[in-house]
Design a protein around this motif. Structure first.
Motif, mmCIF file in Angstrom:
data_model
loop_
_atom_site.group_PDB
_atom_site.id
_atom_site.type_symbol
_atom_site.label_atom_id
_atom_site.label_comp_id
_atom_site.label_asym_id
_atom_site.label_seq_id
_atom_site.Cartn_x
_atom_site.Cartn_y
_atom_site.Cartn_z
ATOM 1 N N ASP A 18 47.831 56.645 -0.743
ATOM 2 C CA ASP A 18 49.085 56.138 -0.511
ATOM 3 C C ASP A 18 49.687 54.731 -0.769
ATOM 4 N N ASP A 19 48.548 53.961 -1.162
ATOM 5 C CA ASP A 19 48.940 52.389 -1.297
ATOM 6 C C ASP A 19 47.998 51.852 -2.341
ATOM 7 N N ILE A 20 48.087 52.006 -3.654
ATOM 8 C CA ILE A 20 47.101 51.498 -4.626
ATOM 9 C C ILE A 20 47.250 50.134 -4.736
ATOM 10 N N PRO A 21 48.612 49.584 -4.462
ATOM 11 C CA PRO A 21 48.349 47.858 -4.442
ATOM 12 C C PRO A 21 47.624 47.317 -3.099
ATOM 13 N N GLY A 22 47.756 47.897 -2.110
ATOM 14 C CA GLY A 22 46.915 47.500 -1.087
ATOM 15 C C GLY A 22 45.403 47.575 -1.372
ATOM 16 N N LEU A 23 45.015 48.640 -1.698
ATOM 17 C CA LEU A 23 43.475 49.076 -2.088
ATOM 18 C C LEU A 23 43.086 48.004 -3.431
ATOM 19 N N ALA A 57 48.494 47.805 -9.873
ATOM 20 C CA ALA A 57 47.177 46.972 -9.606
ATOM 21 C C ALA A 57 47.336 45.630 -10.026
ATOM 22 N N ALA A 58 48.051 45.412 -11.183
ATOM 23 C CA ALA A 58 48.233 43.903 -11.835
ATOM 24 C C ALA A 58 49.058 43.477 -10.949
ATOM 25 N N ALA A 59 50.279 43.955 -10.590
ATOM 26 C CA ALA A 59 51.034 43.160 -9.755
ATOM 27 C C ALA A 59 50.566 42.796 -8.221
ATOM 28 N N ALA A 60 49.565 43.455 -7.547
ATOM 29 C CA ALA A 60 49.058 43.094 -6.357
ATOM 30 C C ALA A 60 47.679 42.142 -6.146
ATOM 31 N N THR A 61 47.378 41.914 -7.653
ATOM 32 C CA THR A 61 45.985 41.320 -7.728
ATOM 33 C C THR A 61 46.328 39.886 -8.690
ATOM 34 N N GLU A 62 45.392 39.000 -8.495
ATOM 35 C CA GLU A 62 45.500 37.564 -9.336
ATOM 36 C C GLU A 62 44.442 37.495 -10.065
ATOM 37 N N ARG A 63 43.079 37.786 -10.179
ATOM 38 C CA ARG A 63 41.977 37.493 -10.883
ATOM 39 C C ARG A 63 41.414 38.748 -11.599
ATOM 40 N N CYS A 64 41.211 39.921 -10.866
ATOM 41 C CA CYS A 64 40.805 41.078 -11.556
ATOM 42 C C CYS A 64 41.324 41.613 -13.064
ATOM 43 N N ARG A 65 40.337 41.831 -13.680
ATOM 44 C CA ARG A 65 40.848 42.433 -15.129
ATOM 45 C C ARG A 65 41.232 43.787 -14.631
ATOM 46 N N ILE A 66 42.330 44.596 -15.399
ATOM 47 C CA ILE A 66 43.022 45.624 -15.070
ATOM 48 C C ILE A 66 43.020 46.544 -16.356
ATOM 49 N N GLY A 67 42.534 47.807 -16.311
ATOM 50 C CA GLY A 67 42.540 48.575 -17.502
ATOM 51 C C GLY A 67 42.613 49.869 -17.176
ATOM 52 N N THR A 68 42.774 50.681 -18.472
ATOM 53 C CA THR A 68 42.765 52.162 -18.482
ATOM 54 C C THR A 68 41.344 52.587 -18.843
ATOM 55 N N CYS A 69 40.962 53.796 -18.370
ATOM 56 C CA CYS A 69 39.655 54.305 -18.462
ATOM 57 C C CYS A 69 39.581 55.764 -18.322
ATOM 58 N N VAL A 70 39.956 56.265 -19.618
ATOM 59 C CA VAL A 70 40.706 55.962 -20.736
ATOM 60 C C VAL A 70 41.851 56.414 -20.905
ATOM 61 N N LEU A 71 42.743 55.796 -21.802
ATOM 62 C CA LEU A 71 44.385 56.357 -21.981
ATOM 63 C C LEU A 71 44.134 57.453 -23.027
ATOM 64 N N GLN A 72 44.503 58.714 -23.033
ATOM 65 C CA GLN A 72 44.294 59.662 -24.059
ATOM 66 C C GLN A 72 45.426 59.070 -25.254
ATOM 67 N N LEU A 73 45.135 58.435 -26.045
ATOM 68 C CA LEU A 73 46.240 57.702 -26.868
ATOM 69 C C LEU A 73 46.686 59.036 -27.941
ATOM 70 N N PRO A 74 45.953 60.077 -28.335
ATOM 71 C CA PRO A 74 46.558 61.110 -29.053
ATOM 72 C C PRO A 74 47.695 61.984 -28.327
#
Length: 295
Positions: A18-23, A57-74
């Protein structure tokens, strides 16, 4: 050892976190170097949308890389993915990694009306379209051109390695042994050299299912959790699961680093990843921190 975290967007037992930004903030303070979200359009339990979780996650952090693991592009229109990804890349100050893959769950393709048997070709064409769109960002979207996010490739097959050599900036395999990973990375190096690319320019990570446990019963429960996630027998998934006290888990993870992975993406086999993550960092010598308080 650089450790990333696969965010808990596919829970099995306790409901959605219930708290992805906090995590995300807590994980960054602990020492996590990257935060990732898995992707499913439809799943047999509640699931967060991948790019939305990454944006939180991006909005809640300053240094971490953030990414998709992995996006099903098709399963998606490349133009829409290009637009969302470029927005996240901009607001995160260039921290996004767009991991993409073909997908392996045929039911998702049927549910959204997309052919399953040509997903590899659709993935290759989608990556090419993403790069074409990003190259024309300034003209197409009417604002200042921004740096395109790197594109990493998921999958563990030889075809995935060729895709990395031809189209990728990085590779993030799953369900591979340390020996198998070393073999795949060696094969990738040869493919890159054959194409006139430098192997050191392509990043390599390993995504690993991990649960810090102290008893045989806890190990069995972890395997049961992962079995429910994939709808497979516990004994089938158990061989892909790293379990045991934190020192044992870290020793096993270090084998993947020696095989060539520059970063380990920890995928905790639990709805709440904090206990496993905190134990690993404590064993690494970091200051133990309390788990975040859920909103």
């Amino acid at each position: 050892m650089s450790l990333g975290l696969l965010l808990p967007v596919l829970p099995q037992d306790g409901g959605l976190h219930d708290d992805i930004p906090g995590l995300a903030r807590w994980a960054e303070s602990l020492g996590v170097t990257s935060l990732w979200a898995a992707d499913h359009v439809l799943w047999h339990s509640p699931v967060y949308e991948c790019l939305t979780a990454v944006a939180l996650a991006a909005a809640a952090t300053e240094r971490c890389r953030i990414g998709t693991c992995v996006l099903q592009l098709p399963l998606r229109r490349p133009a829409e993915v290009a637009r969302v990804a470029s927005t996240i890349q901009h607001v995160s100050a260039g921290r996004l990694v767009l991991g993409v893959g073909a997908g392996i769950h045929e039911g998702e393709f049927s549910a959204v009306g997309v052919r399953y048997d040509d997903r590899g070709a659709r993935l290759d064409a989608g990556i090419a379209e993403l790069r074409r769109l990003w190259a024309g960002t300034g003209d197409r979207y009417g604002h200042q051109r921004i740096t395109a996010p790197p594109v990493w490739i998921g999958g563990s097959s030889r075809r995935a390695a060729r895709r990395v050599a031809e189209l990728g900036d990085g590779w993030i395999p799953l369900f591979v042994s340390p020996h198998g990973l070393a073999e795949r990375f060696a094969a990738l190096d040869a493919m890159l050299v054959a194409r006139g690319r430098r192997p050191e320019d392509v990043e390599r990570a390993a995504a690993l299912w991990v649960r810090v446990t102290y008893t045989a019963a806890e190990e069995c429960e972890a395997a049961a959790w992962l079995g429910r996630l994939y709808g497979l027998p516990d004994k089938v998934v158990a061989r892909h699961l790293i379990v045991g006290p934190p020192e044992r888990c870290l020793a096993r993870m270090a084998e993947y680093v020696r095989a060539g992975a520059s970063e380990i993406v920890v995928a905790p086999a639990a709805d709440d990843p904090t206990a496993t993550l905190a134990a690993l960092f404590a064993a690494l010598g970091s200051t133990p921190l309390q788990a975040p308080v859920h909103a």
